[in-house]
Scaffold this motif. Structure first.
Motif, PDB file in Angstrom:
ATOM      1  N   ASP A 268     -67.520 -44.989 -85.906  1.00 14.63           N
ATOM      2  CA  ASP A 268     -68.648 -44.226 -86.433  1.00 14.63           C
ATOM      3  C   ASP A 268     -68.972 -43.006 -85.574  1.00 14.63           C
ATOM      4  O   ASP A 268     -69.864 -42.223 -85.918  1.00 14.63           O
ATOM      5  N   ASP A 269     -68.266 -42.865 -84.474  1.00 16.94           N
ATOM      6  CA  ASP A 269     -68.464 -41.740 -83.558  1.00 16.94           C
ATOM      7  C   ASP A 269     -67.086 -41.118 -83.343  1.00 16.94           C
ATOM      8  O   ASP A 269     -66.263 -41.650 -82.589  1.00 16.94           O
ATOM      9  N   VAL A 270     -66.811 -40.010 -84.028  1.00 17.61           N
ATOM     10  CA  VAL A 270     -65.461 -39.445 -84.015  1.00 17.61           C
ATOM     11  C   VAL A 270     -65.467 -38.038 -83.439  1.00 17.61           C
ATOM     12  O   VAL A 270     -66.483 -37.343 -83.438  1.00 17.61           O
ATOM     13  N   VAL A 271     -64.294 -37.640 -82.947  1.00 16.78           N
ATOM     14  CA  VAL A 271     -64.118 -36.316 -82.354  1.00 16.78           C
ATOM     15  C   VAL A 271     -62.823 -35.712 -82.887  1.00 16.78           C
ATOM     16  O   VAL A 271     -61.824 -36.404 -83.036  1.00 16.78           O
ATOM     17  N   PHE A 272     -62.860 -34.433 -83.176  1.00 15.84           N
ATOM     18  CA  PHE A 272     -61.642 -33.694 -83.508  1.00 15.84           C
ATOM     19  C   PHE A 272     -61.778 -32.292 -82.936  1.00 15.84           C
ATOM     20  O   PHE A 272     -62.864 -31.869 -82.507  1.00 15.84           O
ATOM     21  N   GLY A 273     -60.677 -31.568 -82.900  1.00 18.78           N
ATOM     22  CA  GLY A 273     -60.704 -30.207 -82.385  1.00 18.78           C
ATOM     23  C   GLY A 273     -61.001 -29.214 -83.484  1.00 18.78           C
ATOM     24  O   GLY A 273     -60.639 -29.408 -84.638  1.00 18.78           O
ATOM     25  N   ALA A 274     -61.657 -28.138 -83.133  1.00 18.38           N
ATOM     26  CA  ALA A 274     -61.928 -27.056 -84.082  1.00 18.38           C
ATOM     27  C   ALA A 274     -61.675 -25.721 -83.394  1.00 18.38           C
ATOM     28  O   ALA A 274     -62.050 -25.526 -82.241  1.00 18.38           O
ATOM     29  N   VAL A 275     -61.031 -24.830 -84.123  1.00 15.89           N
ATOM     30  CA  VAL A 275     -60.791 -23.484 -83.603  1.00 15.89           C
ATOM     31  C   VAL A 275     -62.016 -22.630 -83.895  1.00 15.89           C
ATOM     32  O   VAL A 275     -62.491 -22.560 -85.033  1.00 15.89           O
ATOM     33  N   VAL A 276     -62.551 -22.005 -82.857  1.00 17.67           N
ATOM     34  CA  VAL A 276     -63.695 -21.098 -83.017  1.00 17.67           C
ATOM     35  C   VAL A 276     -63.233 -19.679 -82.717  1.00 17.67           C
ATOM     36  O   VAL A 276     -62.291 -19.459 -81.939  1.00 17.67           O
ATOM     37  N   ALA A 277     -63.894 -18.695 -83.315  1.00 21.67           N
ATOM     38  CA  ALA A 277     -63.428 -17.308 -83.261  1.00 21.67           C
ATOM     39  C   ALA A 277     -63.478 -16.717 -81.865  1.00 21.67           C
ATOM     40  O   ALA A 277     -62.610 -15.933 -81.467  1.00 21.67           O
ATOM     41  N   GLY A 278     -64.505 -17.073 -81.066  1.00 22.27           N
ATOM     42  CA  GLY A 278     -64.623 -16.541 -79.720  1.00 22.27           C
ATOM     43  C   GLY A 278     -65.052 -15.090 -79.660  1.00 22.27           C
ATOM     44  O   GLY A 278     -65.025 -14.474 -78.587  1.00 22.27           O
ATOM     45  N   ARG A 279     -65.445 -14.515 -80.797  1.00 26.94           N
ATOM     46  CA  ARG A 279     -65.816 -13.091 -80.840  1.00 26.94           C
ATOM     47  C   ARG A 279     -67.341 -12.973 -80.812  1.00 26.94           C
ATOM     48  O   ARG A 279     -67.981 -12.861 -81.861  1.00 26.94           O
ATOM     49  N   ASP A 280     -67.878 -12.998 -79.622  1.00 25.18           N
ATOM     50  CA  ASP A 280     -69.316 -12.913 -79.437  1.00 25.18           C
ATOM     51  C   ASP A 280     -69.806 -11.522 -79.830  1.00 25.18           C
ATOM     52  O   ASP A 280     -69.316 -10.510 -79.306  1.00 25.18           O
ATOM     53  N   PRO A 281     -70.758 -11.428 -80.745  1.00 27.32           N
ATOM     54  CA  PRO A 281     -71.228 -10.104 -81.197  1.00 27.32           C
ATOM     55  C   PRO A 281     -71.860  -9.275 -80.089  1.00 27.32           C
ATOM     56  O   PRO A 281     -72.023  -8.056 -80.245  1.00 27.32           O
ATOM     57  N   GLN A 282     -72.210  -9.894 -78.979  1.00 28.97           N
ATOM     58  CA  GLN A 282     -72.776  -9.131 -77.866  1.00 28.97           C
ATOM     59  C   GLN A 282     -71.725  -8.280 -77.158  1.00 28.97           C
ATOM     60  O   GLN A 282     -72.063  -7.353 -76.410  1.00 28.97           O
ATOM     61  N   LEU A 283     -70.449  -8.595 -77.396  1.00 26.24           N
ATOM     62  CA  LEU A 283     -69.373  -7.813 -76.796  1.00 26.24           C
ATOM     63  C   LEU A 283     -69.053  -6.649 -77.728  1.00 26.24           C
ATOM     64  O   LEU A 283     -68.552  -6.838 -78.839  1.00 26.24           O
ATOM     65  N   SER A 284     -69.329  -5.454 -77.305  1.00 27.26           N
ATOM     66  CA  SER A 284     -69.174  -4.268 -78.142  1.00 27.26           C
ATOM     67  C   SER A 284     -67.721  -4.090 -78.572  1.00 27.26           C
ATOM     68  O   SER A 284     -66.797  -4.173 -77.745  1.00 27.26           O
ATOM     69  N   GLY A 285     -67.513  -3.839 -79.872  1.00 28.24           N
ATOM     70  CA  GLY A 285     -66.180  -3.584 -80.397  1.00 28.24           C
ATOM     71  C   GLY A 285     -65.329  -4.814 -80.591  1.00 28.24           C
ATOM     72  O   GLY A 285     -64.146  -4.715 -80.914  1.00 28.24           O
ATOM     73  N   VAL A 286     -65.908  -5.994 -80.427  1.00 27.58           N
ATOM     74  CA  VAL A 286     -65.108  -7.217 -80.472  1.00 27.58           C
ATOM     75  C   VAL A 286     -64.523  -7.463 -81.856  1.00 27.58           C
ATOM     76  O   VAL A 286     -63.470  -8.087 -81.992  1.00 27.58           O
ATOM     77  N   GLU A 287     -65.197  -6.948 -82.901  1.00 29.13           N
ATOM     78  CA  GLU A 287     -64.714  -7.229 -84.257  1.00 29.13           C
ATOM     79  C   GLU A 287     -63.388  -6.523 -84.547  1.00 29.13           C
ATOM     80  O   GLU A 287     -62.648  -6.919 -85.447  1.00 29.13           O
ATOM     81  N   SER A 288     -63.052  -5.471 -83.782  1.00 31.87           N
ATOM     82  CA  SER A 288     -61.788  -4.760 -83.999  1.00 31.87           C
ATOM     83  C   SER A 288     -60.806  -4.973 -82.852  1.00 31.87           C
ATOM     84  O   SER A 288     -59.787  -4.285 -82.768  1.00 31.87           O
ATOM     85  N   MET A 289     -61.106  -5.916 -81.983  1.00 35.84           N
ATOM     86  CA  MET A 289     -60.248  -6.155 -80.827  1.00 35.84           C
ATOM     87  C   MET A 289     -59.016  -6.960 -81.246  1.00 35.84           C
ATOM     88  O   MET A 289     -59.098  -7.893 -82.042  1.00 35.84           O
ATOM     89  N   VAL A 290     -57.877  -6.619 -80.673  1.00 32.44           N
ATOM     90  CA  VAL A 290     -56.617  -7.309 -80.928  1.00 32.44           C
ATOM     91  C   VAL A 290     -56.282  -8.169 -79.719  1.00 32.44           C
ATOM     92  O   VAL A 290     -56.283  -7.684 -78.575  1.00 32.44           O
ATOM     93  N   GLY A 291     -55.990  -9.432 -79.959  1.00 29.22           N
ATOM     94  CA  GLY A 291     -55.633 -10.341 -78.874  1.00 29.22           C
ATOM     95  C   GLY A 291     -55.952 -11.769 -79.233  1.00 29.22           C
ATOM     96  O   GLY A 291     -56.300 -12.083 -80.381  1.00 29.22           O
ATOM     97  N   LEU A 292     -55.854 -12.638 -78.247  1.00 28.92           N
ATOM     98  CA  LEU A 292     -56.156 -14.055 -78.453  1.00 28.92           C
ATOM     99  C   LEU A 292     -57.566 -14.317 -77.945  1.00 28.92           C
ATOM    100  O   LEU A 292     -57.785 -14.503 -76.749  1.00 28.92           O
ATOM    101  N   LEU A 293     -58.538 -14.352 -78.860  1.00 26.95           N
ATOM    102  CA  LEU A 293     -59.927 -14.585 -78.487  1.00 26.95           C
ATOM    103  C   LEU A 293     -60.400 -15.975 -78.890  1.00 26.95           C
ATOM    104  O   LEU A 293     -61.476 -16.404 -78.472  1.00 26.95           O
ATOM    105  N   ILE A 294     -59.645 -16.666 -79.709  1.00 25.29           N
ATOM    106  CA  ILE A 294     -60.080 -17.971 -80.208  1.00 25.29           C
ATOM    107  C   ILE A 294     -60.135 -18.997 -79.080  1.00 25.29           C
ATOM    108  O   ILE A 294     -59.582 -18.799 -77.998  1.00 25.29           O
ATOM    109  N   ALA A 295     -60.799 -20.090 -79.370  1.00 24.31           N
ATOM    110  CA  ALA A 295     -60.857 -21.226 -78.450  1.00 24.31           C
ATOM    111  C   ALA A 295     -60.799 -22.505 -79.267  1.00 24.31           C
ATOM    112  O   ALA A 295     -61.190 -22.532 -80.444  1.00 24.31           O
ATOM    113  N   MET A 296     -60.292 -23.539 -78.645  1.00 24.36           N
ATOM    114  CA  MET A 296     -60.308 -24.872 -79.259  1.00 24.36           C
ATOM    115  C   MET A 296     -61.409 -25.680 -78.578  1.00 24.36           C
ATOM    116  O   MET A 296     -61.425 -25.808 -77.349  1.00 24.36           O
ATOM    117  N   VAL A 297     -62.345 -26.198 -79.364  1.00 20.79           N
ATOM    118  CA  VAL A 297     -63.440 -26.991 -78.812  1.00 20.79           C
ATOM    119  C   VAL A 297     -63.524 -28.320 -79.555  1.00 20.79           C
ATOM    120  O   VAL A 297     -63.115 -28.418 -80.723  1.00 20.79           O
TER     121      VAL A 297
END
Length: 634
Positions: A268-297
C-alpha cells in the motif's frame, strides 16, 4: 586532445553522473541510453546546405561538443572542444522498391543505434541523411542521452530549420543561453534544505517497490514496446476531469501507476521513478536552453483503502508540488538518505515537449517533422511508462522481454487505463474497493488455482510414511549432526512415543504443542503425534513471548512436548507437559509397543506410568545440541 583544443571544462549534473555510471558499468551490453531520433523531410532538399546547418548548430551550443573524462582526482568532468568534426553519412535508397527501401532504412537505423559512443571522445552525436523516393528524405540523429533531454529536441529542430534557411548563418538566431548557466544554478541550490525535504519524504518507508527480483549482474538490453492510444473522447474526458479537480494530467497518471504497482506488489506504500523537467522558471532563458536538464526523482504513493481515488490524486498533487524546489538533488543522494538501496525498478516519463509545426518549416518549402514511431530511447529499468499528451493520449510501455512476456506487460497498461476510466466515472470510489483483475485473471485465481481435488485413496501421512518403511526399512530417513536414523529406527521411535501419548489420552480432535530443538527428536515427535490422530502445534522458542502466548492461548493444546531447557524459553502456561529429556520418560518409552498404532490402540489407551508435569520444570540436565535436520524424502 590538448588543452589548447579545449574551450571549457564543466562539472556534471547529477543526472549526467547517473547516466555516465550506467554507460560505463554496462560496457558489454547494450547502451540503453543511446538515443535515436528520426525526422521526415518533405520538399526539395540540398544535402550540403543541411550538413552546413548541422555543423553550425553543433558549433552554436558548446555542450554539444562535450566529452566526459576522468581527471587525476578521480572526478569526471565534461571537456568542451573548440571544434569537432560532426559525423555525417548519406545513403540513397531512392532506386529501391518501397518495401525494400523501408527494410534497408530500418537496417541502417538499427546499425547506427547499435554503435556505442566512447563518452570521452566528442562529439557524442552522429547524423545520417537517407534519400527515399522522390523528394522524401529522412534524417537520423543518433546521440547519447548524457547530452540532451527530450525538451531540447524540438529546440534543435527549430534552430536547424532556421540555419538551413540561412545557409548556416547563426546570426539569424537569438543569443544562446549556455548550459553552463544551468550547472552554475545547480551549484547554488540549498542542498541541506533539499536533503531535509527528501528525508521527510522517505521517512517510515519500509521497503522499496520492485516488480522483479533485484539482480546487480543483470546485463542491459533494449526493451520491447507496447503502445496504445486513448481515443479523443476518453482523452478529452480525462483531461477535463483533471482540470476540474485542479490537478495535472501527469499527477493523474502517476496516481494510476501507483495503484497498478500496489496491486502488483501487494504494497500500500509504493515508490517509482519519475522524470522531471528540471527547468526552473527562475533561471533566465531556461525554456530555450539545450542540454540535459531533467532529473529522475522518486514518487511515493501511499494508498489508504478507505480514501477515494480523488482524495488520493489531490493528496499526491500537493505532495509533489511541495517537492518541486528540491528536484535538483540527485537520485543517488536521495536513495542514500532513504537507506534502502534502489527504491524502485519502474519509471514514468511524461513527454510534454514544445513542438511547434510552424517553426519546422523552412522558407524554401522544406518541412522537418519528427517520426516518433521510429525513434529509439530507453531506460535501464525493467518497466518504463511513457505518456505523451495530445488530442489522443499516447501511452507506451517499455519492458524487458527476458523478465516479462508480452501478455503480462500488456496487463500493466490495461490496468492503468482501467484506473484512468474510473477516475472519470467513479472518482469517489474507495481505493480498497477497486478491483483491477480481468475476468480471466479472476477465474484463474478463484477457480483454476483452487481446483485442487485429487483422489487420495484415503491415504494419511503416517500411512504413507509407514509404507515407505516397508519399502526401504534400512534406508537413511533423517540425519542430524552425528545422529542417523533409518526408516525402521525412526518408525520405532515414533511408534513408542505415539503409544505413550495415547496412554495420556491423546487422540483425534486433540492438538499437541511441540516446543523442541531442531534435532531428530522433533521429527520423531511430529510423526508420533500424527500417528495418534492428533494435530501438532509447532512452537519456535525463538518467537517473541507475546506471540507464543497468543498461540498457546488461541490453540489451547491438550499437551506440550518439550525439553527442560527449551521450557525455560516458553511463557508460563498451565498445559500438561512432557519433557522428552527426563530420564523417567526415557525409561517409559522403552516399555512402549513398537508396532504402528491402530484404531484399537487409540480407543483403549493404556494407563500412563509417568504423569505429565506442570509448566514448571525440574532442574535441567545438560541440553542436547540444537541443530537443523535433513529429512529424506519419502
Amino acid at each position: 586532445m590538448t588543452s589548447s583544443g579545449l574551450e571549457d571544462i564543466l562539472p556534471l549534473s547529477p543526472m549526467q553522473e547517473g547516466l555516465l555510471f550506467h554507460s560505463r558499468y554496462e560496457q558489454d551490453g547494450a547502451d540503453v541510453y543511446g538515443v535515436q531520433h528520426v525526422f521526415d523531410i518533405a520538399g526539395t532538399l540540398d544535402g550540403e546546405i543541411l550538413q552546413a546547418a548541422v555543423r553550425a548548430l553543433v558549433q552554436r551550443h558548446p555542450n554539444l561538443r562535450a566529452g566526459f573524462r576522468q581527471v587525476g582526482s578521480g572526478q569526471t568532468v565534461q571537456t568542451i572542444s573548440r571544434q569537432v568534426d560532426v559525423p555525417w553519412e548519406e545513403y540513397d535508397l531512392s532506386s529501391l522498391p518501397g518495401d525494400e527501401a523501408e527494410a534497408e532504412f530500418v537496417r541502417l537505423a538499427a546499425k547506427e543505434h547499435g554503435r556505442r559512443f566512447d563518452l570521452a571522445e566528442p562529439p557524442l552525436l552522429r547524423f545520417s541523411l537517407v534519400r527515399l523516393a522522390g523528394e522524401h528524405h529522412r534524417l537520423i540523429l543518433t546521440t547519447h542521452h548524457i547530452l540532451l533531454d527530450g525538451w531540447s529536441t524540438p529546440i534543435l529542430v527549430r534552430e536547424l530549420t532556421a540555419l538551413y534557411d540561412s545557409h548556416g548563418d547563426t546570426s539569424v538566431l537569438p543569443r544562446v543561453t549556455p548550459y553552463r548557466q544551468f550547472l552554475g544554478w545547480l551549484a547554488q541550490q540549498d542542498q541541506p534544505a533539499a536533503e531535509a525535504a527528501w528525508r521527510e519524504v522517505c521517512s517510515e518507508l519500509e521497503q522499496p517497490t520492485l516488480v522483479t527480483p533485484a539482480d546487480p549482474g543483470r546485463a542491459a538490453r533494449m526493451p520491447e514496446r507496447i503502445t496504445v492510444e486513448l481515443d479523443e473522447e476518453r482523452t478529452a474526458a480525462l483531461t477535463e476531469w483533471a482540470r476540474g479537480q485542479g490537478v495535472t494530467l501527469n499527477t493523474v497518471l502517476q496516481a494510476g501507476w501507483g495503484l497498478v504497482l500496489s496491486r502488483r506488489t501487494g504494497q500500500d506504500d509504493v515508490v517509482f521513478g519519475a522524470v522531471v523537467a528540471g527547468r526552473d522558471p527562475q533561471l533566465s532563458g531556461v525554456e530555450s536552453m539545450v542540454g540535459l536538464l531533467i532529473a529522475m526523482v522518486p514518487v511515493r504513493v501511499r494508498l489508504d483503502p478507505a480514501q477515494s481515488l480523488l482524495t488520493t490524486v489531490v493528496r499526491l498533487q500537493d505532495e509533489q508540488s511541495r517537492l518541486t524546489a528540491h528536484h535538483h538533488l540527485g537520485l543517488a543522494r536521495i536513495q542514500q538518505l532513504a537507506g534502502l538501496g534502489d527504491l524502485f525498478d519502474t519509471s514514468v516519463v511524461f513527454e510534454n515537449y514544445p513542438w511547434d509545426d510552424s517553426a519546422t518549416k523552412a522558407g524554401a518549402g522544406l518541412q522537418i517533422t519528427p517520426d516518433l514511431g521510429r525513434g529509439r530511447d530507453a531506460t535501464h529499468y525493467p518497466l518504463t511508462l511513457i505518456a505523451a499528451p495530445g488530442r489522443r493520449l499516447h501511452l507506451r510501455l517499455d519492458y524487458r522481454d527476458d523478465l516479462f512476456d508480452r501478455a503480462t506487460a500488456r496487463t500493466f497498461l490495461d490496468r492503468l487505463i482501467h484506473v484512468l476510466d474510473l477516475m472519470v466515472a467513479e472518482a469517489d470510489r474507495p481505493v480498497g474497493r477497486i478491483d483491477l483483475l480481468t475476468d480471466a485473471e479472476r477465474r484463474e485465481l478463484l477457480v483454476t488455482r483452487n481446483d485442487t481435488d485429487v483422489v487420495s485413496g484415503g491415504a494419511t501421512l503416517p500411512g504413507l510414511f509407514e509404507a515407505q518403511v516397508d519399502r526401504a526399512p534400512d534406508a537413511i530417513a533423517v540425519t542430524c549432526d552425528d545422529t542417523t536414523l533409518t526408516y525402521t529406527e525412526l518408525n520405532t521411535r515414533a511408534n513408542r512415543l505415539a503409544h505413550l501419548l495415547i496412554s495420556h489420552g491423546i487422540g483425534p480432535e486433540d492438538n499437541v504443542a511441540l516446543a523442541l530443538p531442531r534435532t531428530t527428536d522433533l521429527v520423531t515427535a511430529i510423526l508420533a503425534v500424527l500417528k495418534t490422530g492428533a494435530a501438532y502445534l509447532p512452537l519456535d522458542p525463538q518467537y517473541p513471548t507475546p506471540r507464543l502466548t497468543h498461540m498457546i492461548t488461541d490453540a489451547q493444546p491438550t499437551l506440550t512436548l518439550t525439553t527442560t531447557t527449551t521450557q525455560n524459553n516458553l511463557p508460563h502456561h498451565t498445559t500438561p507437559t512432557l519433557h522428552l529429556d527426563q530420564p523417567t520418560l526415557a525409561t517409559d518409552l522403552t516399555h512402549q509397543p513398537t508396532h504402528n498404532p491402530t484404531n484399537h490402540d487409540r480407543t483403549t489407551p493404556l494407563t500412563p506410568t509417568t504423569p505429565p508435569t506442570s509448566s514448571t520444570p525440574p532442574a535441567p540436565p545438560a541440553a542436547p545440541k540444537a541443530s537443523s535436520c535433513r529429512q529424506r524424502r519419502c
